[in-house]
Design a protein around this motif. Structure first.
Motif, PDB file in Angstrom:
ATOM      1  N   GLU A  60       0.826  -1.203   0.000  1.00  0.00           N
ATOM      2  CA  GLU A  60       0.000   0.000   0.000  1.00  0.00           C
ATOM      3  C   GLU A  60       0.867   1.263   0.000  1.00  0.00           C
ATOM      4  OE1 GLU A  60      -0.198  -2.390   2.229  1.00  0.00           O
ATOM      5  OE2 GLU A  60      -2.028  -3.480   1.647  1.00  0.00           O
ATOM      6  N   ARG A  61       1.892   1.259   0.838  1.00  0.00           N
ATOM      7  CA  ARG A  61       2.784   2.412   0.908  1.00  0.00           C
ATOM      8  C   ARG A  61       3.572   2.575  -0.388  1.00  0.00           C
ATOM      9  NH1 ARG A  61       3.131   7.368   2.471  1.00  0.00           N
ATOM     10  NH2 ARG A  61       5.140   8.000   3.353  1.00  0.00           N
ATOM     11  N   ALA A  62       3.960   1.472  -1.019  1.00  0.00           N
ATOM     12  CA  ALA A  62       4.699   1.537  -2.273  1.00  0.00           C
ATOM     13  C   ALA A  62       3.860   2.183  -3.372  1.00  0.00           C
ATOM     14  CB  ALA A  62       5.131   0.134  -2.688  1.00  0.00           C
ATOM     15  N   VAL A  63       2.600   1.803  -3.464  1.00  0.00           N
ATOM     16  CA  VAL A  63       1.723   2.402  -4.479  1.00  0.00           C
ATOM     17  C   VAL A  63       1.511   3.882  -4.192  1.00  0.00           C
ATOM     18  CG1 VAL A  63      -0.608   2.352  -5.432  1.00  0.00           C
ATOM     19  CG2 VAL A  63       0.584   0.206  -4.967  1.00  0.00           C
ATOM     20  N   GLU A  64       1.451   4.239  -2.933  1.00  0.00           N
ATOM     21  CA  GLU A  64       1.203   5.624  -2.555  1.00  0.00           C
ATOM     22  C   GLU A  64       2.353   6.543  -2.928  1.00  0.00           C
ATOM     23  OE1 GLU A  64       0.285   8.224   1.530  1.00  0.00           O
ATOM     24  OE2 GLU A  64       0.386   6.025   1.586  1.00  0.00           O
ATOM     25  N   VAL A  65       3.583   6.096  -2.725  1.00  0.00           N
ATOM     26  CA  VAL A  65       4.738   6.976  -2.946  1.00  0.00           C
ATOM     27  C   VAL A  65       5.338   6.827  -4.332  1.00  0.00           C
ATOM     28  CG1 VAL A  65       5.278   6.889  -0.488  1.00  0.00           C
ATOM     29  CG2 VAL A  65       6.425   5.302  -2.048  1.00  0.00           C
ATOM     30  N   LEU A  66       4.871   5.877  -5.126  1.00  0.00           N
ATOM     31  CA  LEU A  66       5.471   5.639  -6.440  1.00  0.00           C
ATOM     32  C   LEU A  66       5.477   6.873  -7.332  1.00  0.00           C
ATOM     33  CD1 LEU A  66       6.737   3.699  -8.463  1.00  0.00           C
ATOM     34  CD2 LEU A  66       4.432   2.976  -9.124  1.00  0.00           C
ATOM     35  N   PRO A  67       4.395   7.653  -7.437  1.00  0.00           N
ATOM     36  CA  PRO A  67       4.455   8.838  -8.327  1.00  0.00           C
ATOM     37  C   PRO A  67       5.529   9.839  -7.923  1.00  0.00           C
ATOM     38  CG  PRO A  67       2.183   8.300  -7.755  1.00  0.00           C
ATOM     39  CD  PRO A  67       3.048   7.458  -6.877  1.00  0.00           C
ATOM     40  N   GLN A  68       5.664  10.120  -6.609  1.00  0.00           N
ATOM     41  CA  GLN A  68       6.668  11.087  -6.183  1.00  0.00           C
ATOM     42  C   GLN A  68       8.081  10.582  -6.441  1.00  0.00           C
ATOM     43  OE1 GLN A  68       4.022   9.996  -4.505  1.00  0.00           O
ATOM     44  NE2 GLN A  68       3.323  11.463  -2.952  1.00  0.00           N
ATOM     45  N   VAL A  69       8.323   9.306  -6.157  1.00  0.00           N
ATOM     46  CA  VAL A  69       9.661   8.761  -6.371  1.00  0.00           C
ATOM     47  C   VAL A  69       9.981   8.684  -7.867  1.00  0.00           C
ATOM     48  CG1 VAL A  69      11.158   6.773  -5.962  1.00  0.00           C
ATOM     49  CG2 VAL A  69       9.530   7.474  -4.203  1.00  0.00           C
ATOM     50  N   ALA A  70       8.992   8.320  -8.677  1.00  0.00           N
ATOM     51  CA  ALA A  70       9.214   8.266 -10.127  1.00  0.00           C
ATOM     52  C   ALA A  70       9.500   9.648 -10.693  1.00  0.00           C
ATOM     53  CB  ALA A  70       8.000   7.650 -10.811  1.00  0.00           C
ATOM     54  N   ASN A 244       8.341   4.530   7.824  1.00  0.00           N
ATOM     55  CA  ASN A 244       8.169   3.362   6.968  1.00  0.00           C
ATOM     56  C   ASN A 244       9.150   3.515   5.800  1.00  0.00           C
ATOM     57  OD1 ASN A 244       7.056   1.738   4.661  1.00  0.00           O
ATOM     58  ND2 ASN A 244       5.567   1.155   6.214  1.00  0.00           N
ATOM     59  N   PHE A 245      10.050   2.547   5.657  1.00  0.00           N
ATOM     60  CA  PHE A 245      11.154   2.667   4.710  1.00  0.00           C
ATOM     61  C   PHE A 245      10.847   2.051   3.349  1.00  0.00           C
ATOM     62  CE2 PHE A 245      12.935   2.591   8.998  1.00  0.00           C
ATOM     63  CZ  PHE A 245      13.589   3.817   9.006  1.00  0.00           C
ATOM     64  N   THR A 246       9.583   1.773   3.095  1.00  0.00           N
ATOM     65  CA  THR A 246       9.200   1.245   1.783  1.00  0.00           C
ATOM     66  C   THR A 246       9.566   2.185   0.640  1.00  0.00           C
ATOM     67  OG1 THR A 246       7.376   0.005   2.800  1.00  0.00           O
ATOM     68  CG2 THR A 246       7.266   0.361   0.432  1.00  0.00           C
ATOM     69  N   PRO A 247       9.476   3.520   0.804  1.00  0.00           N
ATOM     70  CA  PRO A 247       9.890   4.403  -0.300  1.00  0.00           C
ATOM     71  C   PRO A 247      11.328   4.185  -0.758  1.00  0.00           C
ATOM     72  CG  PRO A 247       8.603   5.639   1.276  1.00  0.00           C
ATOM     73  CD  PRO A 247       8.822   4.277   1.877  1.00  0.00           C
ATOM     74  N   TYR A 248      12.234   3.856   0.166  1.00  0.00           N
ATOM     75  CA  TYR A 248      13.602   3.566  -0.235  1.00  0.00           C
ATOM     76  C   TYR A 248      13.668   2.319  -1.111  1.00  0.00           C
ATOM     77  CZ  TYR A 248      15.370   7.015   3.102  1.00  0.00           C
ATOM     78  OH  TYR A 248      15.648   8.177   3.776  1.00  0.00           O
ATOM     79  N   VAL A 249      12.872   1.326  -0.763  1.00  0.00           N
ATOM     80  CA  VAL A 249      12.829   0.107  -1.575  1.00  0.00           C
ATOM     81  C   VAL A 249      12.278   0.422  -2.961  1.00  0.00           C
ATOM     82  CG1 VAL A 249      11.884  -2.224  -1.747  1.00  0.00           C
ATOM     83  CG2 VAL A 249      12.591  -1.327   0.482  1.00  0.00           C
ATOM     84  N   VAL A 250      11.255   1.262  -3.021  1.00  0.00           N
ATOM     85  CA  VAL A 250      10.694   1.662  -4.315  1.00  0.00           C
ATOM     86  C   VAL A 250      11.754   2.372  -5.155  1.00  0.00           C
ATOM     87  CG1 VAL A 250       8.970   3.125  -5.439  1.00  0.00           C
ATOM     88  CG2 VAL A 250       8.350   1.792  -3.417  1.00  0.00           C
ATOM     89  N   ALA A 251      12.509   3.288  -4.543  1.00  0.00           N
ATOM     90  CA  ALA A 251      13.577   3.980  -5.273  1.00  0.00           C
ATOM     91  C   ALA A 251      14.628   2.992  -5.763  1.00  0.00           C
ATOM     92  CB  ALA A 251      14.216   5.046  -4.380  1.00  0.00           C
ATOM     93  N   GLY A 252      14.987   2.035  -4.923  1.00  0.00           N
ATOM     94  CA  GLY A 252      15.971   1.031  -5.339  1.00  0.00           C
ATOM     95  C   GLY A 252      15.485   0.203  -6.506  1.00  0.00           C
ATOM     96  N   VAL A 253      14.204  -0.168  -6.484  1.00  0.00           N
ATOM     97  CA  VAL A 253      13.653  -0.959  -7.597  1.00  0.00           C
ATOM     98  C   VAL A 253      13.660  -0.152  -8.887  1.00  0.00           C
ATOM     99  CG1 VAL A 253      11.549  -2.051  -8.461  1.00  0.00           C
ATOM    100  CG2 VAL A 253      12.264  -2.442  -6.099  1.00  0.00           C
ATOM    101  N   LEU A 254      13.331   1.129  -8.805  1.00  0.00           N
ATOM    102  CA  LEU A 254      13.329   1.964 -10.007  1.00  0.00           C
ATOM    103  C   LEU A 254      14.741   2.113 -10.586  1.00  0.00           C
ATOM    104  CD1 LEU A 254      10.796   4.792  -9.048  1.00  0.00           C
ATOM    105  CD2 LEU A 254      10.424   2.802 -10.509  1.00  0.00           C
TER     106      LEU A 254
END
Length: 289
Positions: A60-70, A244-254
């Motif tokens: 849920e957190r990953a979907v939420e922050v994906l636009p900002q990180v992208a 919640n450190f999920t945004p860092y994981v999202v950035a790493g995946v991108l």
């Protein structure tokens, strides 16, 4: 007239090689399954796994922050593209100056050697800090002081030094007989460099140059330490408050989605140009190793 048919010995060799490939594939598959299962067991049975899963892998957190990180990643991509073009052009010019033996270029050769030695010896993080906080202190009206510009400038300064050394190695790999032959045909020194030396030099170092550009793509994330809102900085902002450190994981995946295809392309190019690629022209060479 009947067509060519392989001999019995050739058919036996082909059968043996196919059996070897099947056995190697089976061993690799079993080994991979065992390693993945062992890692999954260790992680799943760790005492803090549930807490770590919630803190780092929240869908849920990953979907939420994906636009900002992208959106922040787009800044990384722009910095990478500009730094790559500038680094390649300036690095090639520095390599040409350093390998030139014209007496008039001696001062430039000295400056080039000093530049390469300094920026290859200083960590890129330190260059970022010095450029990001030192250049604005000069209060030069014509110099942009945005974090993205200063961070990109620091990356260009560092990677241009590395690229210059790569191109220098490529130039020196061209045999002197090529230069002698070009000069004997009436080409001037400049024409020899442009038409004979540089095309061969660039081709010889294509793979290491591409690998350096892949590294530059990853290091473009370092501009976040100056405050530029790239993917890493956007992830840091999103993490503030809820820890919640999920945004860092999202950035790493991108970043991985960019770097892995580039790395595979470099590997494929290296294989085609290197030892394995040359074996393709040898009968039976593909199974030497």
């Amino acid at each position: 007239m009947s067509g060519w048919q392989p001999s019995a010995r050739a058919r036996e060799r082909d059968t043996f090689r196919r059996a070897q490939r099947r056995r190697a594939l089976a061993v690799a598959t079993v080994a991979t399954v065992v390693v993945v299962a062992a890692v999954a067991y260790v992680v799943a049975t760790a005492p803090g796994w549930e807490r770590a899963r919630t803190a780092f892998f929240s869908p849920e957190r990953a979907v939420e922050v994906l636009p900002q990180v992208a959106q922040g990643l787009w800044l990384n991509v722009r910095v990478w593209l500009v730094a790559s073009v500038v680094g390649l052009v300036v690095g090639l010019l520095l390599a040409v100056v350093r390998t030139s033996r014209l007496p008039a270029l001696f001062p430039l050769r000295v400056l080039t050697v000093a530049y390469v030695d300094v920026f290859r010896g200083v960590p890129v993080l330190l260059v970022l800090l010095l450029a990001g906080f030192g250049l604005p202190a000069l209060r030069l009206e014509w110099l942009p002081v945005s974090a993205a510009f200063l961070g990109g400038l620091a990356i260009v300064l560092t990677y241009t030094a590395y690229l210059a050394e790569i191109f220098r190695a490529g130039i020196e790999s061209v045999h002197p007989s090529q230069v002698a032959a070009a000069r004997s045909l009436g080409l001037s020194r400049g024409q020899t460099v442009r038409r004979v030396v540089l095309p061969q030099a660039v081709r010889n170092v294509t793979a290491p140059t591409a690998s350096m550009l892949v590294s530059l793509q990853k290091d473009s994330g370092l501009i976040s330490i100056l405050g530029a809102v790239d993917a890493i900085r956007a992830a840091q902002i999103a993490t503030t408050g809820d820890y919640n450190f999920t945004p860092y994981v999202v950035a790493g995946v991108l970043f991985l989605l960019l770097s892995i295809p580039l790395t595979r392309l470099v590997d494929a190019w290296s294989a085609r140009q290197g030892w394995r690629g040359r074996l393709r022209g040898v009968s039976g060479g593909g199974v030497i190793r």
